[in-house]
Scaffold this motif. Sequence first.
Motif, PDB file in Angstrom:
ATOM      1  N   LEU A 190      15.711 -32.098 -44.501  1.00  0.00           N
ATOM      2  CA  LEU A 190      16.478 -31.078 -45.475  1.00  0.00           C
ATOM      3  C   LEU A 190      16.003 -30.167 -46.899  1.00  0.00           C
ATOM      4  N   ALA A 191      15.315 -31.075 -46.478  1.00  0.00           N
ATOM      5  CA  ALA A 191      13.882 -30.028 -47.738  1.00  0.00           C
ATOM      6  C   ALA A 191      13.044 -29.377 -46.739  1.00  0.00           C
ATOM      7  N   ARG A 192      12.900 -29.400 -45.571  1.00  0.00           N
ATOM      8  CA  ARG A 192      12.715 -28.426 -44.710  1.00  0.00           C
ATOM      9  C   ARG A 192      13.487 -27.733 -44.642  1.00  0.00           C
ATOM     10  N   LEU A 193      14.406 -27.383 -44.819  1.00  0.00           N
ATOM     11  CA  LEU A 193      15.245 -25.639 -45.105  1.00  0.00           C
ATOM     12  C   LEU A 193      15.377 -26.005 -46.534  1.00  0.00           C
ATOM     13  N   PHE A 194      15.686 -26.022 -47.623  1.00  0.00           N
ATOM     14  CA  PHE A 194      15.475 -25.529 -48.685  1.00  0.00           C
ATOM     15  C   PHE A 194      14.243 -25.883 -49.087  1.00  0.00           C
ATOM     16  N   ARG A 195      12.843 -25.606 -49.325  1.00  0.00           N
ATOM     17  CA  ARG A 195      12.216 -24.744 -49.477  1.00  0.00           C
ATOM     18  C   ARG A 195      12.156 -23.988 -49.523  1.00  0.00           C
ATOM     19  N   HIS A 196      12.809 -22.666 -49.076  1.00  0.00           N
ATOM     20  CA  HIS A 196      13.133 -21.636 -47.791  1.00  0.00           C
ATOM     21  C   HIS A 196      13.850 -21.136 -49.727  1.00  0.00           C
ATOM     22  N   LEU A 197      14.172 -21.967 -50.715  1.00  0.00           N
ATOM     23  CA  LEU A 197      15.311 -21.396 -51.980  1.00  0.00           C
ATOM     24  C   LEU A 197      14.171 -21.795 -53.360  1.00  0.00           C
ATOM     25  N   PRO A 198      14.976 -21.020 -53.602  1.00  0.00           N
ATOM     26  CA  PRO A 198      14.444 -21.225 -55.628  1.00  0.00           C
ATOM     27  C   PRO A 198      14.130 -22.037 -56.019  1.00  0.00           C
ATOM     28  N   ALA A 199      13.642 -23.013 -56.464  1.00  0.00           N
ATOM     29  CA  ALA A 199      13.631 -24.770 -56.879  1.00  0.00           C
ATOM     30  C   ALA A 199      13.917 -24.638 -57.952  1.00  0.00           C
ATOM     31  N   GLU A 200      15.209 -25.577 -58.369  1.00  0.00           N
ATOM     32  CA  GLU A 200      15.873 -25.556 -59.151  1.00  0.00           C
ATOM     33  C   GLU A 200      15.440 -26.582 -60.506  1.00  0.00           C
ATOM     34  N   THR A 201      14.304 -27.193 -60.583  1.00  0.00           N
ATOM     35  CA  THR A 201      14.441 -28.960 -60.809  1.00  0.00           C
ATOM     36  C   THR A 201      12.145 -28.725 -60.808  1.00  0.00           C
ATOM     37  N   PRO A 202      11.909 -29.730 -61.729  1.00  0.00           N
ATOM     38  CA  PRO A 202      11.035 -29.671 -61.598  1.00  0.00           C
ATOM     39  C   PRO A 202      11.041 -30.702 -59.515  1.00  0.00           C
ATOM     40  N   VAL A 208       9.147 -29.124 -52.821  1.00  0.00           N
ATOM     41  CA  VAL A 208       8.456 -28.228 -52.086  1.00  0.00           C
ATOM     42  C   VAL A 208       6.346 -27.687 -51.939  1.00  0.00           C
ATOM     43  N   GLU A 209       5.965 -28.086 -53.376  1.00  0.00           N
ATOM     44  CA  GLU A 209       4.721 -27.938 -52.955  1.00  0.00           C
ATOM     45  C   GLU A 209       4.011 -28.933 -51.912  1.00  0.00           C
ATOM     46  N   THR A 210       4.836 -30.207 -51.970  1.00  0.00           N
ATOM     47  CA  THR A 210       4.181 -30.885 -51.150  1.00  0.00           C
ATOM     48  C   THR A 210       4.080 -30.879 -49.366  1.00  0.00           C
ATOM     49  N   LEU A 211       5.118 -29.823 -49.123  1.00  0.00           N
ATOM     50  CA  LEU A 211       5.669 -28.993 -48.203  1.00  0.00           C
ATOM     51  C   LEU A 211       4.786 -28.435 -47.432  1.00  0.00           C
ATOM     52  N   ASN A 212       4.383 -27.484 -48.660  1.00  0.00           N
ATOM     53  CA  ASN A 212       3.509 -26.417 -48.206  1.00  0.00           C
ATOM     54  C   ASN A 212       2.165 -26.999 -48.032  1.00  0.00           C
ATOM     55  N   ARG A 213       1.310 -28.306 -49.003  1.00  0.00           N
ATOM     56  CA  ARG A 213       0.177 -28.642 -48.934  1.00  0.00           C
ATOM     57  C   ARG A 213       0.309 -29.234 -47.123  1.00  0.00           C
ATOM     58  N   GLU A 214       1.283 -30.124 -46.756  1.00  0.00           N
ATOM     59  CA  GLU A 214       1.284 -30.995 -45.865  1.00  0.00           C
ATOM     60  C   GLU A 214       1.972 -30.606 -44.497  1.00  0.00           C
ATOM     61  N   HIS A 215       2.724 -29.877 -44.587  1.00  0.00           N
ATOM     62  CA  HIS A 215       2.772 -29.207 -43.577  1.00  0.00           C
ATOM     63  C   HIS A 215       3.289 -27.494 -43.952  1.00  0.00           C
ATOM     64  N   LEU A 220       5.838 -15.867 -40.290  1.00  0.00           N
ATOM     65  CA  LEU A 220       7.402 -15.884 -40.038  1.00  0.00           C
ATOM     66  C   LEU A 220       7.633 -16.744 -38.894  1.00  0.00           C
ATOM     67  N   ASP A 221       7.285 -16.121 -38.119  1.00  0.00           N
ATOM     68  CA  ASP A 221       7.376 -17.062 -36.260  1.00  0.00           C
ATOM     69  C   ASP A 221       7.283 -18.449 -36.554  1.00  0.00           C
ATOM     70  N   ASP A 222       6.225 -19.448 -37.422  1.00  0.00           N
ATOM     71  CA  ASP A 222       6.293 -20.561 -37.369  1.00  0.00           C
ATOM     72  C   ASP A 222       7.077 -20.976 -38.126  1.00  0.00           C
ATOM     73  N   ALA A 223       8.038 -20.093 -39.303  1.00  0.00           N
ATOM     74  CA  ALA A 223       8.599 -20.729 -40.048  1.00  0.00           C
ATOM     75  C   ALA A 223      10.239 -20.367 -39.513  1.00  0.00           C
ATOM     76  N   ILE A 224      10.099 -19.464 -38.408  1.00  0.00           N
ATOM     77  CA  ILE A 224      11.742 -19.706 -37.873  1.00  0.00           C
ATOM     78  C   ILE A 224      11.597 -20.582 -37.216  1.00  0.00           C
ATOM     79  N   GLU A 225      10.433 -20.971 -36.037  1.00  0.00           N
ATOM     80  CA  GLU A 225      10.427 -22.506 -35.458  1.00  0.00           C
ATOM     81  C   GLU A 225      10.786 -23.521 -36.023  1.00  0.00           C
ATOM     82  N   ASP A 226      10.000 -23.345 -36.905  1.00  0.00           N
ATOM     83  CA  ASP A 226      10.543 -25.022 -37.878  1.00  0.00           C
ATOM     84  C   ASP A 226      11.948 -24.641 -38.527  1.00  0.00           C
ATOM     85  N   LEU A 227      12.268 -23.591 -39.047  1.00  0.00           N
ATOM     86  CA  LEU A 227      13.804 -23.923 -39.509  1.00  0.00           C
ATOM     87  C   LEU A 227      14.888 -23.721 -37.938  1.00  0.00           C
TER      88      LEU A 227
END
Length: 276
Positions: A190-202, A208-215, A220-227
């Motif tokens: 779920l976190a991998r999907l919701f990374r594409h939504l505005p972060a509402e809490t710290p 999101v920052e952890t996912l962007n760093r580690e994954h 865009l093609d890579d993002a759609i495949e991941d989704l």
Amino acid sequence: MSIAHDLSDAEFNELDDLLAQTPAPLQALDTSMLDGYLCGVLVQPRLIPIEEWLPPIFDFEGQTLPDTVDPAWLARVRSLVERRYASLNQSMLEQGWFYPVVLDLEAEAEAEAEAAADHGQAAETDTATATADGAAADATEAGATDEPAIDMPTDPITRTLMPWVGGFEYAALSFRDLLEQADDNISMLLARLFRHLPAETPQDQEIVETLNREHPLKDLDDAIEDLVLTVVDLQAATETQRFHVEQVRRDTPKLGRNDPCHCGSGKKFKQCHGAA
């Protein structure tokens, strides 16, 4: 197994137009949000009937369609939505893949350019027919009453996928069975999907920052495949629960036909209550 025929491009456009005709004040999903919503329904740990998941499509606030709605319009919307739902389900199960309906940034840019051009022509006409003082007064009044503009993300990946993921989140919030799963794997998916939504809490921002760093997502093609693969993994993770059928357990042993009847008559079961 019957083959689920997906919608054509023309039918997707027709569905988008039909949803836009939902009577006010209801606010229906567009086709991109609808696509995410349907996937969010399909990966739930319980099988949700259409009578339950169809009504939320027509309004974010849960308002129901009026009784006076055109039955032919509603039947056509339902028919198209059911076909997309069936096609998504079959594609996930048989191919481990599906093609999401995501925002077309090029088409959006062209539409915005056309709207800007039309607005410019309208402004020229207004200026030619109004006095300078009147035009200034109108501009002041408009600036005071217009709603503030919503800042859209500039990142092309987020801007393209956010409506789709927003629809998925809408399904997750409407049917909370998935969110309530005590499963670390599901939470990560779920976190991998919701990374594409505005972060509402710290905490959301940190995830999101952890996912962007580690994954990181290269493009865009890579993002759609991941989704897509994330949604397919979610469906697989909940499949056992979705199709689980509880077996009826007997508190007492099953009577054989030649056993004494349970009523105490002294007769064999087959000659007493078993005869019925």
